[in-house]
Scaffold this active site. Sequence first.
Site, short mmCIF file in Angstrom:
data_model
loop_
_atom_site.label_atom_id
_atom_site.label_comp_id
_atom_site.label_asym_id
_atom_site.label_seq_id
_atom_site.Cartn_x
_atom_site.Cartn_y
_atom_site.Cartn_z
N GLU A 25 6.03 -3.48 -5.21
CA GLU A 25 6.63 -2.85 -3.67
C GLU A 25 7.44 -1.72 -3.95
OE1 GLU A 25 7.14 -2.89 -0.68
OE2 GLU A 25 6.24 -4.65 0.40
N ASP A 26 7.68 -0.99 -3.05
CA ASP A 26 8.66 0.33 -3.00
C ASP A 26 9.63 -0.03 -1.96
OD1 ASP A 26 7.80 2.69 -0.73
OD2 ASP A 26 7.09 0.74 -0.64
N LEU B 196 0.72 -1.31 -0.13
CA LEU B 196 0.06 -0.17 -0.11
C LEU B 196 0.84 1.22 -0.11
CD1 LEU B 196 -3.02 1.33 0.33
CD2 LEU B 196 -2.44 1.15 2.77
N ASP B 197 1.70 1.38 1.10
CA ASP B 197 2.53 2.69 1.15
C ASP B 197 3.48 2.67 0.37
OD1 ASP B 197 2.40 4.95 2.35
OD2 ASP B 197 3.72 4.36 4.21
#
Length: 223
Positions: A175-176, A14-15
């Site tokens: 993903e980050d 999410l983030d």
Amino acid sequence: MTKFAAIKGFVFDLDGVITDTSVFHSQAWHQVADKVGVKWDDTLADALKGISRMDSLNLILAKDHKENDFTEEEKVALATEKNDNYLKLVNQMTPANILPGIQAFLEDLKAQGYLLSLASASKNSPLVLKKLGLSDYFTKSVDPASLKHGKPDPEIFRRGAEILNLDPAACIGVEDAAAGVQSINGAGETSIGIGDPQVLAAADINFTDTAQLTLANIKAALD
């Protein structure tokens, strides 16, 4: 690497992928730092990223040698106050807080029949999705309370495939963070890393920002 035609589902963090709530975490901690008389700066803000609530508070207090100035009860109260501040900020979120290109990408995935799930460790993710107007895209979410291990352990992304009734090999994880990419790879899924390609060198596919996240770009990278 899996061929594009074999992909049936997408598992999202999410983030930093769908929205960016890290600014709200920083603002909420900044308020706590002001309250306890610790000078806030960018170095401190960076040090708190991805760290648990109590560890973050202890880092803030340690910066000005205040770690012994508060009882455990007072520390818990400060950490709770931080979360309350954070939730107030999250409650002000709107669809304008969706990162570039994500809404269009989700619409395309749904239109093309891909299955979607959310693999976020945040207990606040249902509220965040609701504020962004994206709850309908993520009817399947991994319950963070049910997990035994955090990222980089593959458990969360493995569960993200399970709730879609898909083999991990038929899923792409997005993903980050380096720990998140490690989690995707460990689960046996194809990994997309959003951000600095050097930091996310372990990802199967790298995009520098969310605007590049399209099915056409993913297909080009896989085939």
